[in-house]
Design an enzyme around this catalytic site. Structure first.
Site, mmCIF file in Angstrom:
data_model
loop_
_atom_site.group_PDB
_atom_site.id
_atom_site.type_symbol
_atom_site.label_atom_id
_atom_site.label_comp_id
_atom_site.label_asym_id
_atom_site.label_seq_id
_atom_site.Cartn_x
_atom_site.Cartn_y
_atom_site.Cartn_z
ATOM 1 N N ASN A 61 -22.155 13.052 0.488
ATOM 2 C CA ASN A 61 -20.920 13.484 0.245
ATOM 3 C C ASN A 61 -20.471 13.787 1.712
ATOM 4 O O ASN A 61 -21.325 15.647 1.913
ATOM 5 C CB ASN A 61 -20.886 13.797 -1.065
ATOM 6 C CG ASN A 61 -19.567 14.009 -1.278
ATOM 7 O OD1 ASN A 61 -18.615 13.329 -1.367
ATOM 8 N ND2 ASN A 61 -18.919 14.828 -2.389
ATOM 9 N N LYS B 189 -7.476 11.840 -16.798
ATOM 10 C CA LYS B 189 -9.018 11.750 -16.971
ATOM 11 C C LYS B 189 -9.849 13.039 -17.172
ATOM 12 O O LYS B 189 -10.847 13.031 -17.786
ATOM 13 C CB LYS B 189 -10.229 11.064 -16.040
ATOM 14 C CG LYS B 189 -9.447 9.166 -15.826
ATOM 15 C CD LYS B 189 -10.046 8.949 -14.465
ATOM 16 C CE LYS B 189 -10.638 7.900 -13.936
ATOM 17 N NZ LYS B 189 -11.749 7.258 -13.460
HETATM 18 P P1 NDP Z 1 -12.080 11.524 -6.212
HETATM 19 O O1 NDP Z 1 -10.862 12.171 -5.629
HETATM 20 O O2 NDP Z 1 -12.576 11.962 -7.521
HETATM 21 O O3 NDP Z 1 -13.428 11.331 -4.910
HETATM 22 C C1 NDP Z 1 -13.107 11.309 -3.719
HETATM 23 C C2 NDP Z 1 -14.585 11.295 -2.932
HETATM 24 O O4 NDP Z 1 -14.257 10.343 -1.784
HETATM 25 C C3 NDP Z 1 -14.868 12.054 -2.951
HETATM 26 O O5 NDP Z 1 -16.794 12.398 -2.608
HETATM 27 C C4 NDP Z 1 -14.844 13.161 -1.846
HETATM 28 O O6 NDP Z 1 -15.403 13.523 -1.118
HETATM 29 C C5 NDP Z 1 -14.074 11.301 -0.986
HETATM 30 N N1 NDP Z 1 -13.211 11.987 0.066
HETATM 31 C C6 NDP Z 1 -11.802 11.787 0.511
HETATM 32 N N2 NDP Z 1 -11.381 12.089 1.566
HETATM 33 C C7 NDP Z 1 -12.447 11.986 2.181
HETATM 34 C C8 NDP Z 1 -12.220 12.404 3.689
HETATM 35 N N3 NDP Z 1 -11.058 12.513 4.691
HETATM 36 N N4 NDP Z 1 -13.748 12.262 4.367
HETATM 37 C C9 NDP Z 1 -14.932 12.311 3.381
HETATM 38 N N5 NDP Z 1 -14.643 11.841 2.511
HETATM 39 C C10 NDP Z 1 -13.407 12.314 1.871
HETATM 40 O O7 NDP Z 1 -11.655 10.155 -6.467
HETATM 41 P P2 NDP Z 1 -12.262 9.061 -7.169
HETATM 42 O O8 NDP Z 1 -13.203 9.315 -7.497
HETATM 43 O O9 NDP Z 1 -11.583 9.092 -8.912
HETATM 44 O O10 NDP Z 1 -11.274 7.771 -6.760
HETATM 45 C C11 NDP Z 1 -12.190 7.313 -5.007
HETATM 46 C C12 NDP Z 1 -12.332 6.373 -4.542
HETATM 47 O O11 NDP Z 1 -12.007 5.194 -5.679
HETATM 48 C C13 NDP Z 1 -10.640 5.933 -4.450
HETATM 49 O O12 NDP Z 1 -10.297 5.036 -3.192
HETATM 50 C C14 NDP Z 1 -9.640 4.858 -6.291
HETATM 51 O O13 NDP Z 1 -8.970 4.001 -5.832
HETATM 52 C C15 NDP Z 1 -11.132 4.055 -5.782
HETATM 53 N N6 NDP Z 1 -11.661 3.385 -7.247
HETATM 54 C C16 NDP Z 1 -11.286 1.945 -7.381
HETATM 55 C C17 NDP Z 1 -11.661 1.367 -9.062
HETATM 56 C C18 NDP Z 1 -11.662 0.381 -8.796
HETATM 57 O O14 NDP Z 1 -11.573 -0.143 -9.810
HETATM 58 N N7 NDP Z 1 -11.980 -0.332 -7.543
HETATM 59 C C19 NDP Z 1 -12.063 2.160 -9.454
HETATM 60 C C20 NDP Z 1 -11.252 4.332 -9.539
HETATM 61 C C21 NDP Z 1 -11.874 4.974 -8.157
HETATM 62 P P3 NDP Z 1 -15.191 15.544 -1.469
HETATM 63 O O15 NDP Z 1 -16.157 15.245 -2.725
HETATM 64 O O16 NDP Z 1 -15.952 16.019 0.306
HETATM 65 O O17 NDP Z 1 -13.730 15.762 -1.597
#
Ligand code: NDP
Length: 266
Positions: A156, A71
């Site tokens: 976040n 992406k």
């Molecule tokens: P990214 O990797 O871009 O972002 C992940 C986010 O989750 C960040 O804010 C990250 O925080 C946070 N995070 C991850 N692990 C932890 C943790 N252990 N503790 C606290 N915060 C955490 O992923 P995406 O934004 O692309 O995807 C996020 C979710 O959205 C996924 O689960 C995906 O499946 C879902 N999604 C669903 C869609 C739908 O159609 N329903 C469409 C697109 C995505 P940090 O910045 O600190 O790492």
């Protein structure tokens, strides 16, 4: 039935086998009587540019859907971008114009909004708490900001990313009341935009008991369909909105975007 007149859509991912979009979109297009088909294509990041350049010359290609991990590499391969794709530096759909030009857009946020409106959840005037500042959360934040919430609080794990998102939001929407926060106290719509909830051992992304009475908790997580966060919200008598609505909303947005003929400039 696929024929020589069928429009082709390609989804680019790596890996692609677990991606549910082809199955879901093909079923929807077939139900709607649309003569188009989506085929999965597993492409390594290093081969993305050459693949896209080759696909550009396919005259019956309506467009592309782009997902993990491509992406953020896709904007540089498009000829034009929507404003939201440009701001987010991320593209998840590409429409091919008749001249072979590629126009990229990012529908995550609009898909989420379409899902919210399908369950009658309003944005305007709401105090909204958003957990997350990654790709999905950022796209959702921009779509929320465009709909006039009373305020938007972003939390976040990496606080600097939340601050950066708030800065970008207030630059794009000068009237928006947005801030970095820690929890959902005093808000009436809280959204989990993080990946927390995918695994059974994950902690809750926030505590729903801190929300105002009558608040709604919304998810981006699709699997499991009911997360521990939604269970907790339900126990507290709050409204819930599952992640599958975002997928449904995205599929509808993709069909509109990819199969609408005309000028690809939005
Ligand atoms: P990214 O990797 O871009 O972002 C992940 C986010 O989750 C960040 O804010 C990250 O925080 C946070 N995070 C991850 N692990 C932890 C943790 N252990 N503790 C606290 N915060 C955490 O992923 P995406 O934004 O692309 O995807 C996020 C979710 O959205 C996924 O689960 C995906 O499946 C879902 N999604 C669903 C869609 C739908 O159609 N329903 C469409 C697109 C995505 P940090 O910045 O600190 O790492």
């Amino acid at each position: 039935m696929i024929s020589g007149h069928t429009k082709t859509l390609v989804i680019l991912a790596d890996p692609v086998a677990h991606v549910r979009t082809p199955e879901a979109l093909n079923a929807r297009m077939s139900e709607a009587g649309i003569d188009a088909v989506m085929v999965p294509a597993e492409v390594a990041p290093g081969d993305l540019a050459a693949t896209v350049e080759g696909l550009r010359s396919i005259r019956n290609l309506a467009g592309l859907v782009v997902t993990v991990p491509h992406k953020t590499a896709m904007p540089a391969l498009c000829d034009s971008l929507s404003q939201r794709a440009e701001i987010a530096s991320s593209v998840n759909v590409v429409r091919r114009g008749a001249d072979g030009r590629l126009h990229g857009d990012l529908l995550d946020g609009e898909g989420f909004m379409r899902g919210l409106s399908s369950t009658g959840t309003e944005i305007s005037g709401k105090r909204i708490f958003l957990a997350g500042a990654g790709g999905a959360a950022s796209a959702i934040a921009f779509s929320l900001a465009a709909r006039g919430p009373a305020c938007l609080t972003v939390a976040n794990r990496s606080r600097a990313k939340a601050q950066d998102l708030v800065t970008r939001l207030t630059r794009a929407f000068p009237g928006l009341e947005a801030a970095v926060g820690d929890g959902p106290t005093g808000h009436d719509l809280a959204i989990n935009g993080t990946s927390l909830g995918l695994k059974p051992e994950d902690p809750l992304p926030f505590e729903p008991a801190e929300l105002l009475a009558g608040a709604t908790v919304a998810e981006v997580i699709m699997q499991p369909e009911t997360t521990a966060l939604l269970d907790r919200a339900q126990e507290l008598g709050l409204g819930t909105h599952a992640g599958r609505h975002m997928l449904d909303g995205q599929l509808a947005e993709m069909m509109d975007f990819l199969l609408t003929s005309g000028d690809p400039q939005i």
